[in-house]
Design an enzyme around this catalytic site. Structure first.
Site, mmCIF file in Angstrom:
data_model
loop_
_atom_site.group_PDB
_atom_site.id
_atom_site.type_symbol
_atom_site.label_atom_id
_atom_site.label_comp_id
_atom_site.label_asym_id
_atom_site.label_seq_id
_atom_site.Cartn_x
_atom_site.Cartn_y
_atom_site.Cartn_z
ATOM 1 N N HIS A 475 -50.436 93.040 57.476
ATOM 2 C CA HIS A 475 -49.465 92.467 58.647
ATOM 3 C C HIS A 475 -50.431 91.754 59.854
ATOM 4 O O HIS A 475 -50.035 92.492 60.830
ATOM 5 C CB HIS A 475 -48.564 93.255 59.017
ATOM 6 C CG HIS A 475 -47.702 93.950 58.011
ATOM 7 N ND1 HIS A 475 -46.966 94.977 57.997
ATOM 8 C CD2 HIS A 475 -47.044 93.095 56.820
ATOM 9 C CE1 HIS A 475 -46.070 95.286 57.040
ATOM 10 N NE2 HIS A 475 -46.431 94.247 56.210
HETATM 11 C C1 LIG Z 1 -50.072 90.645 50.217
HETATM 12 C C2 LIG Z 1 -49.144 90.520 51.479
HETATM 13 C C3 LIG Z 1 -47.763 91.516 51.484
HETATM 14 C C4 LIG Z 1 -46.971 91.299 52.521
HETATM 15 N N1 LIG Z 1 -45.613 91.926 52.392
HETATM 16 C C5 LIG Z 1 -44.910 91.732 53.454
HETATM 17 C C6 LIG Z 1 -43.668 92.080 53.114
HETATM 18 O O1 LIG Z 1 -43.130 92.646 52.235
HETATM 19 N N2 LIG Z 1 -42.690 92.008 54.263
HETATM 20 C C7 LIG Z 1 -43.000 91.253 55.157
HETATM 21 O O2 LIG Z 1 -42.012 91.203 56.271
HETATM 22 N N3 LIG Z 1 -44.220 90.771 55.397
HETATM 23 C C8 LIG Z 1 -45.188 90.799 54.508
HETATM 24 N N4 LIG Z 1 -46.251 90.254 54.552
HETATM 25 C C9 LIG Z 1 -46.496 89.700 55.887
HETATM 26 C C10 LIG Z 1 -45.832 88.393 56.104
HETATM 27 O O3 LIG Z 1 -45.901 87.739 54.709
HETATM 28 C C11 LIG Z 1 -46.795 87.465 57.114
HETATM 29 O O4 LIG Z 1 -46.725 88.034 58.318
HETATM 30 C C12 LIG Z 1 -46.284 85.980 57.222
HETATM 31 O O5 LIG Z 1 -46.067 85.568 55.782
HETATM 32 C C13 LIG Z 1 -47.337 85.241 58.159
HETATM 33 O O6 LIG Z 1 -46.914 83.958 58.283
HETATM 34 P P1 LIG Z 1 -47.721 82.888 59.024
HETATM 35 O O7 LIG Z 1 -46.843 81.681 58.916
HETATM 36 O O8 LIG Z 1 -48.323 83.455 60.358
HETATM 37 O O9 LIG Z 1 -48.958 82.654 57.806
HETATM 38 P P2 LIG Z 1 -49.110 82.177 56.503
HETATM 39 O O10 LIG Z 1 -47.543 82.469 55.764
HETATM 40 O O11 LIG Z 1 -50.082 83.259 55.813
HETATM 41 O O12 LIG Z 1 -49.200 80.716 56.486
HETATM 42 C C14 LIG Z 1 -50.317 79.960 56.709
HETATM 43 C C15 LIG Z 1 -50.469 78.854 55.864
HETATM 44 O O13 LIG Z 1 -51.375 78.079 56.420
HETATM 45 C C16 LIG Z 1 -52.535 77.692 55.472
HETATM 46 N N5 LIG Z 1 -53.688 77.374 55.984
HETATM 47 C C17 LIG Z 1 -54.375 78.319 56.422
HETATM 48 N N6 LIG Z 1 -55.682 77.723 56.827
HETATM 49 C C18 LIG Z 1 -55.496 76.273 56.627
HETATM 50 C C19 LIG Z 1 -56.080 75.097 57.193
HETATM 51 N N7 LIG Z 1 -57.402 75.166 57.657
HETATM 52 N N8 LIG Z 1 -55.716 73.799 56.583
HETATM 53 C C20 LIG Z 1 -54.485 74.085 56.223
HETATM 54 N N9 LIG Z 1 -53.755 74.837 55.714
HETATM 55 C C21 LIG Z 1 -54.267 76.104 56.112
HETATM 56 C C22 LIG Z 1 -52.388 78.609 54.401
HETATM 57 O O14 LIG Z 1 -52.756 78.368 53.057
HETATM 58 C C23 LIG Z 1 -50.872 79.099 54.392
HETATM 59 O O15 LIG Z 1 -49.835 78.353 53.614
HETATM 60 C C24 LIG Z 1 -47.371 90.428 53.621
HETATM 61 C C25 LIG Z 1 -48.401 89.685 53.662
HETATM 62 C C26 LIG Z 1 -49.406 89.864 52.437
HETATM 63 C C27 LIG Z 1 -50.506 88.996 52.775
#
Ligand SMILES: Cc1cc2nc3c(=O)[nH]c(=O)nc-3n(C[C@H](O)[C@H](O)[C@H](O)COP(=O)(O)OP(=O)(O)OC[C@H]3O[C@@H](n4cnc5c(N)ncnc54)[C@H](O)[C@@H]3O)c2cc1C
Length: 538
Positions: A475
């Site tokens: 997280h």
């Molecule tokens: C293994 C795992 C288990 C988890 N389990 C839970 C759970 O059970 N419950 C819960 O509430 N939370 C959980 N989390 C946490 C939760 O999923 C994250 O907090 C949330 O998804 C973050 O969202 P975000 O939009 O910040 O990033 P992300 O969802 O990671 O999205 C970022 C996106 O940007 C893309 N990206 C990155 N760099 C670039 C670039 N340079 N150019 C183009 N695209 C790019 C990535 O490929 C990705 O698609 C978990 C996370 C992980 C990794």
């Protein structure tokens, strides 16, 4: 060489994860605006992504996980982890454990007091409601018509009742609905699933929007940097198929690449600590020393015990697996539909605290993380029936940093247990877990010690155990902190300070990590950001 820009969009979004997919979908509801979503990973169609248990294979998978590298962490004996993050549409919501839980009221009220004006609990609740379709018992604090399907567990492991009873015996009431406002107590996990399948933001938000002519999704396209005209963001450069391409943004560029990816894009674009950028040969657009700082992670430590009832560990043989597959295909139940964590609790390790300081996670199995080398880890599962109670810190005080390596890829510098108070809290949590395992409620499972294998006689022994077993909680947040002060990376409307036409919208903007898992909160951030961006007059 960068190809000349071929297209101009109103909004260009970098990253189609938990927040980015929400944003792309909501912004493109207005057919007068053109939206481009640029995602480094591919589609989210693989069966592993759809079947809930698939996360066990997706985490660490070279095709679906960024596996961001961490420097050795001196606070845990020099160990380091590959920090997982989804590299596909839906981002981490396409590979995560599917636990659906909001932050607490106190979490968001703390954000607002810390300068995130407009982000108190009462102000963010409407966006949680807007996002979800809850299929459990109706409750005024639950949404019924949102794109994201949220459901009770389809099948609760029988040992989970023992966990809830043990929590009740130490004064943690069993909550009917952990997302029904009051969150202190013990409860069954809720999941982001639809009819027993994973419900990522790709499935919930993006898939239904893909047929819109004003939404253009480009996959396998890695954003390298933002293009500026003076101090205004006017587009991005991305790498695809070995070539560099450019798109223009008439209104805004929005970075949604996650807690590790977003600060890396800002820094590669010249927004970060000036001297460090110059040392890497990057022209400084805005000296912003806080970019990448304030990194927080839910440090977690587990204990597990052998029990006298079948658990996942004892049900993984070939015949069992056939049974699991049939059960899933027929009823969408059983192991294949299951998240790892079946029960949870928000608890206090000592008196006199304002809020719970630990989150407990009950898992009807045990697994050991085996360090393979200094930079990688693998999971080994015992065959005997076993249960685990894990504890994570709700509000870790330790802070880390996302930096750029000489190759301009992100490097994580963090001390999971860099703060002595965090160690003390986890030692308290370990004793709380011992207490639960040794309670009358657990006696019916006849628990026998496994990890740790013997009674630990003193706090010093527990501290040693905590440092040896501490791991990441998946997280990470906070590396593009939101606040009202000039040094915050983004303001409360998520606009990057010191430049124009640029926002960050994802988990990186959280000023302080929520007490609980972060996906629901990140989706809320996407929903609220969409409204901020669409406000009349902008
Ligand atoms: C293994 C795992 C288990 C988890 N389990 C839970 C759970 O059970 N419950 C819960 O509430 N939370 C959980 N989390 C946490 C939760 O999923 C994250 O907090 C949330 O998804 C973050 O969202 P975000 O939009 O910040 O990033 P992300 O969802 O990671 O999205 C970022 C996106 O940007 C893309 N990206 C990155 N760099 C670039 C670039 N340079 N150019 C183009 N695209 C790019 C990535 O490929 C990705 O698609 C978990 C996370 C992980 C990794």
């Amino acid at each position: 060489m960068v190809h000349a820009p071929v297209s101009t969009f109103d909004y260009v979004i970098a990253g189609g994860g938990s927040a980015g997919a929400v944003l792309a979908s909501r912004l493109s509801e207005d057919d007068r605006v053109r939206v481009a979503l640029i995602e480094a990973g591919g589609e989210a169609k693989a069966p592993l992504v759809q079947i809930p248990i698939g996360f066990a294979r997706l985490v660490g998978h070279k095709n679906f996980d960024w596996r961001y590298e961490q420097e050795p962490d001196a606070s845990i004996g020099g160990r380091r982890f590959l920090w997982s993050a989804g590299k596909l549409l839906g981002g981490s919501s396409s590979i995560n454990g599917q636990v659906y839980i909001r932050g607490t009221k106190a979490d968001f009220d703390h954000w607002a007091r810390a300068g995130a004006k407009g982000w108190s609990f009462d102000e963010v609740l409407p966006y949680f409601l807007r996002s979800e379709s809850w299929s459990g018992a109706p409750h005024p604090a639950r949404g019924a018509h949102g794109p994201l399907s949220v459901a009770p567990l389809r099948e609760v492991h029988p040992t989970c009742g023992v966990f809830l009873a043990a929590c009740a015996a130490i004064g943690l009431p069993t909550l009917e609905d952990c997302n029904g406002l009051d969150m202190e107590g013990a409860f069954l996990t809720q999941v982001s699933q639809r009819d027993g399948w994973r419900c990522s933001t790709e499935k919930a938000y993006l898939r239904p929007a893909r047929s819109r002519r004003n939404l253009h999704v480009i996959t396998r396209a890695q954003v390298e940097r933002i293009v500026f005209a003076g101090s205004r963001a006017v587009g991005v450069v991305y790498a695809r198929g070995g070539e560099l391409h450019q798109v223009k943004a008439a209104r805004e560029v929005i970075i949604s690449a996650g807690t590790i990816g977003s600060p890396a894009i800002l820094m590669r674009s010249g927004i970060g600590r000036g001297a460090e950028l110059q040392a890497l040969g990057i022209a400084v657009v805005k000296d912003a020393p806080e970019v990448g700082k304030n990194l927080q992670e839910h440090c977690a430590v587990s204990q597990n015990r052998y029990v006298n009832r079948p658990t996942v560990n004892s049900q993984l043989g070939p015949l069992h697996m056939v049974g699991h597959a049939v059960k899933f295909l027929v009823a969408r139940k059983g192991l294949l539909s299951s998240p790892t964590v079946h029960g949870m609790a928000l608890a206090r390790t000592r008196a006199g605290l304002d809020e719970p300081d630990v989150q407990l996670h009950f898992i009807p199995m045990a697994y050991d993380i085996e360090p393979e080398s200094t930079s990688s880890a693998s999971v080994r599962m015992p065959k005997e029936p076993t249960v685990t109670i894990c504890s994570s810190l709700t509000h870790p005080k330790s802070r880390g940093r996302v930096m750029l390596g000489s190759d301009r890829r992100p490097r994580i510098v963090h001390q999971l247990l860099g703060d002595g108070g965090d160690v003390d809290t986890l030692v308290g949590a370990m004793k709380l877990i011992e207490h639960l395992f040794d309670s009358a409620a657990f006696a019916e499972l006849a628990p026998r010690r496994r990890v740790p294998s013997r009674e630990l006689p003193s706090d010093a022994h527990w501290e040693e155990f905590v440092r040896e077993k501490a791991m990441i909680g998946y997280h990470p947040v906070g590396s593009c902190r939101m606040g009202c002060d000039g040094s915050a990376v983004v303001d409360p409307e998520l606009r990057v300070n010191g430049v124009e036409g640029l926002r960050v919208v994802d988990a990186s903007i959280m000023p302080r990590v929520t007490s609980t898992n972060t996906n629901a909160t990140t989706i809320m951030i996407g929903e609220k950001a969409a409204e901020l961006i669409r406000r009349p007059g902008r």
